[in-house]
Each structure stands twice: as C-alpha cells, then as structure tokens.
Design a protein around this motif. Structure first.
Motif, PDB file in Angstrom:
ATOM      1  N   GLY A  15       0.843  -1.188   0.000  1.00  0.00           N
ATOM      2  CA  GLY A  15       0.000   0.000   0.000  1.00  0.00           C
ATOM      3  C   GLY A  15       0.878   1.237   0.000  1.00  0.00           C
ATOM      4  O   GLY A  15       2.111   1.146   0.074  1.00  0.00           O
ATOM      5  N   VAL A  16       0.261   2.420  -0.050  1.00  0.00           N
ATOM      6  CA  VAL A  16       1.009   3.672  -0.156  1.00  0.00           C
ATOM      7  C   VAL A  16       0.456   4.701   0.834  1.00  0.00           C
ATOM      8  O   VAL A  16      -0.751   4.969   0.860  1.00  0.00           O
ATOM      9  CB  VAL A  16       0.938   4.250  -1.586  1.00  0.00           C
ATOM     10  N   ILE A  17       1.353   5.276   1.646  1.00  0.00           N
ATOM     11  CA  ILE A  17       1.035   6.425   2.487  1.00  0.00           C
ATOM     12  C   ILE A  17       1.579   7.665   1.795  1.00  0.00           C
ATOM     13  O   ILE A  17       2.721   7.678   1.327  1.00  0.00           O
ATOM     14  CB  ILE A  17       1.654   6.287   3.888  1.00  0.00           C
ATOM     15  N   ARG A  18       0.753   8.707   1.735  1.00  0.00           N
ATOM     16  CA  ARG A  18       1.197   9.983   1.149  1.00  0.00           C
ATOM     17  C   ARG A  18       1.451  10.988   2.271  1.00  0.00           C
ATOM     18  O   ARG A  18       0.622  11.143   3.179  1.00  0.00           O
ATOM     19  CB  ARG A  18       0.158  10.523   0.187  1.00  0.00           C
ATOM     20  N   LEU A  79      -0.120  -0.863   7.092  1.00  0.00           N
ATOM     21  CA  LEU A  79      -0.414   0.522   6.710  1.00  0.00           C
ATOM     22  C   LEU A  79      -1.386   1.217   7.661  1.00  0.00           C
ATOM     23  O   LEU A  79      -1.091   2.335   8.117  1.00  0.00           O
ATOM     24  CB  LEU A  79      -0.923   0.588   5.271  1.00  0.00           C
ATOM     25  N   PRO A  80      -2.545   0.649   7.991  1.00  0.00           N
ATOM     26  CA  PRO A  80      -3.492   1.408   8.835  1.00  0.00           C
ATOM     27  C   PRO A  80      -2.902   1.818  10.183  1.00  0.00           C
ATOM     28  O   PRO A  80      -3.034   2.978  10.601  1.00  0.00           O
ATOM     29  CB  PRO A  80      -4.662   0.427   9.001  1.00  0.00           C
ATOM     30  N   ARG A  85      -0.413   5.939  13.742  1.00  0.00           N
ATOM     31  CA  ARG A  85       0.637   6.286  14.699  1.00  0.00           C
ATOM     32  C   ARG A  85       1.446   7.497  14.218  1.00  0.00           C
ATOM     33  O   ARG A  85       1.712   8.424  14.985  1.00  0.00           O
ATOM     34  CB  ARG A  85       1.549   5.090  14.927  1.00  0.00           C
ATOM     35  N   LEU A  86       1.840   7.498  12.948  1.00  0.00           N
ATOM     36  CA  LEU A  86       2.585   8.640  12.411  1.00  0.00           C
ATOM     37  C   LEU A  86       1.780   9.932  12.515  1.00  0.00           C
ATOM     38  O   LEU A  86       2.321  11.001  12.836  1.00  0.00           O
ATOM     39  CB  LEU A  86       2.958   8.380  10.952  1.00  0.00           C
ATOM     40  N   LYS A  96       0.290  16.643   5.816  1.00  0.00           N
ATOM     41  CA  LYS A  96      -0.917  15.844   5.935  1.00  0.00           C
ATOM     42  C   LYS A  96      -0.624  14.437   5.441  1.00  0.00           C
ATOM     43  O   LYS A  96      -0.112  14.254   4.336  1.00  0.00           O
ATOM     44  CB  LYS A  96      -2.054  16.459   5.118  1.00  0.00           C
ATOM     45  N   LEU A  97      -0.956  13.459   6.261  1.00  0.00           N
ATOM     46  CA  LEU A  97      -0.748  12.057   5.915  1.00  0.00           C
ATOM     47  C   LEU A  97      -2.071  11.424   5.498  1.00  0.00           C
ATOM     48  O   LEU A  97      -3.108  11.672   6.114  1.00  0.00           O
ATOM     49  CB  LEU A  97      -0.169  11.295   7.108  1.00  0.00           C
ATOM     50  N   SER A  98      -2.013  10.584   4.459  1.00  0.00           N
ATOM     51  CA  SER A  98      -3.230   9.922   3.991  1.00  0.00           C
ATOM     52  C   SER A  98      -2.882   8.591   3.345  1.00  0.00           C
ATOM     53  O   SER A  98      -1.730   8.345   2.953  1.00  0.00           O
ATOM     54  CB  SER A  98      -3.978  10.809   2.982  1.00  0.00           C
ATOM     55  N   ASP A  99      -3.882   7.736   3.244  1.00  0.00           N
ATOM     56  CA  ASP A  99      -3.745   6.450   2.554  1.00  0.00           C
ATOM     57  C   ASP A  99      -4.003   6.682   1.070  1.00  0.00           C
ATOM     58  O   ASP A  99      -5.127   6.989   0.670  1.00  0.00           O
ATOM     59  CB  ASP A  99      -4.743   5.445   3.134  1.00  0.00           C
TER      60      ASP A  99
END
Length: 306
Positions: A15-18, A79-80, A85-86, A96-99
């Motif tokens: 998966g990818v975290i942005r 990922l979740p 946590r981040l 801003k962090l997002s999936d």
C-alpha cells in the motif's frame, strides 16, 4: 534451476502512504531511520519506522512524487496502524498524511520488462514515466526489478505475485508485515547493510537504541536467506539443534520457490546458532533450513563476513 522470471504484476500486498505539505520531508526526517533532509526528485529511499525501543513498526520504499509530496510504499498489513501512529506526531508541522493506495496502486516489473523500463536509471533512483513514477530496485537473483506507481496498473504479463515475492527475498531486503511488527531492531534484519539507516542524521524514535547496537557491537542476531522443503510464513519460529529448548530465530518473510520445491525465507537467527548443528522450521524436529547466499556480505563477528 528456476524458470525465467519476467513481466509485470499488481502488488496487492503493498500500500502507499502519502505525506503532503511544505514540512513533509522535514517531518519524515524526524520519524524514520533514513535521511529525508535532502530527498530530491530523482531519488528513492529505503527506511524504517521504529518504536521508542528501536523495534521496527514498518519498512518503506519512499520517494518524492512532486515537491512537498512524498510517497511511502509499505506492506498493506501494517499501513493502517502505521498511518494512525505517524499522524499522532504531525502536530503543528505542515504535513498531511493519507492512505493513497487506491489512488496509486503499485505494480512490479521484473526481467526484460524492468530492464527496458529502467534503461539509464540507477538503483534507488526514480523517474517519471507515462502516467506515473518508476523506481529502480536492486536486482534479485540476477533479475532486474522496478516499482511502478501509476494511476492505472499495466496488464499483468507473465509474472505471478508469488514470483515477485520470491524476488523480494532474493534481494535480501526485508519487509515488515503485521505478524513481525516490533520483533526486530533494524540491524537484526540487516537494514543498515542495505541502505535503510543513516547514522549521520538527527534523532528519530528508537535512534539511541539503533545507534548503540551499531557502535557497541551488540548485534547478536542477523538475517539470512534459507530454503526449506515445506510451507513457511512470517513469524514462524526457527529452532537450532544445538539448543532445541528455545527458539533461535524468526522468519521475517517467506514465499514459494519458483521451481515448486518448497519455500524460501528471510529469517533472523542467533549468530551462535550458525556455529554448528542444523536449523529447523517451527519445531526442533521440523523441516531443515538450507542456507543460501545473500547478495551482500553479513557481518558475523568483528572483521568477518558470512
């Protein structure tokens, strides 16, 4: 002899975290094991996210998609929890962090497909391609590899997900899965040997413990590549015939061998367990593990390599 491996495949196990914003790189620099202070548009990074005790919570292949827009590819199973946590530590940072997994599904290229796509691209470099970004990964078992992050996946051509996962093992670069969260300090998985840890950067969670293990020579467990004629999975225990009363190691990643003869595993083991006897999967009398070569030397004690 393994059959040739070539083609493309959807990497559904990733998966990818942005991380987006003016402070994205600076924020990641304070949280991950590698240096993000000078990440540029042609570079990729290998990095880990650790707990305060220096135990790995996730591992990433990271790159800058655009200024202020950094992508972190990780195992989908972590990922979740990692994103949650981040996000707790962003605080006032402009980030801003997002999936981004649905927006940016990943594909793997191997063999001729990767060789042609990566012409002129060095390992751990990235470049824009039609509709996305391509990251050149280290070769595995002599097979070129690349990661592709497009808005739409190319059609699968001749490469199975199991074959790709086997190549991941052959590269000697481990991936943290949900079953192995908080089991390993980075050096136990050779993470500093494959460029995943910077010892010249500032603080991050667990940094003191990771640095102490590096400079005080306290690493007594290392990751090696094995074949076993039986199914295997992440977090399977390993036992040594020399000391069968307690586990001697743990499987980090496992995948079926392309020749159909059992599995290959990346496993962390006590260095003392390599000095004599045999290693076995899951129980002291379980299937035997046969050690194979990694693509880089592994220190087993001062001044030596295995």
């Amino acid at each position: 002899m393994n059959p040739p491996i070539s083609g493309s495949v959807a990497l559904t196990h990733w998966g990818v975290i942005r991380a987006r914003g003016d402070d994205a790189a600076a924020f990641l620099h304070t949280q991950l094991t590698n240096d993000f202070s000078a990440v540029g548009p042609t570079q990729a990074r290998l990095a880990a996210y650790c707990s305060a005790k220096g135990r790995m919570l996730a591992s990433f292949v990271a790159w800058e998609a655009a200024p202020g827009d950094i992508l972190l590819a990780c195992h989908a199973s972590v990922l979740p929890a990692t994103l949650k946590r981040l996000s707790m530590f962003v605080l006032r940072a402009k980030c801003k962090l997002s999936d981004a997994s649905a927006e940016l599904p990943l594909a793997g290229l191997a063999g001729d497909a990767a060789r042609h796509a990566c012409d002129g691209v060095a390992v751990w470099q990235r470049r824009d391609v039609a509709g996305g970004q391509l990251i050149r990964l280290p070769d595995a078992a002599g097979v070129p590899r690349a990661l592709l992050a497009p808005p739409a996946l190319p059609p699968d051509t001749g490469l199975s997900l199991d074959a790709w996962r086997w190549l991941e093992l052959q590269s000697g670069i481990p991936v943290i899965e949900s079953a192995t969260v908080e089991h390993f300090v980075p050096q136990m998985l050779n993470f500093e040997l494959v460029g995943g840890v910077s010892f010249q950067k500032g603080c991050y969670p667990g940094q003191e413990i990771v640095a102490r293990a590096q400079y005080r020579g306290t690493v007594k467990r290392r990751m090696f590549l094995f074949d076993v004629d039986a199914p295997a999975a992440a977090a399977d225990e390993i036992f040594a015939s020399s000391d069968p009363g307690q586990p001697a190691g743990l499987v980090a990643n496992a995948a079926p061998r392309p020749d159909g003869r059992g599995f290959s595993v990346l496993a962390e083991v006590k260095l003392a367990a390599l000095e004599g006897g045999s290693l076995h999967l899951r129980t002291p009398d379980g299937p035997s593990l046969a050690r194979r070569d990694l693509p880089y030397p592994v220190p087993v004690d001062a001044g030596q390599a295995a």
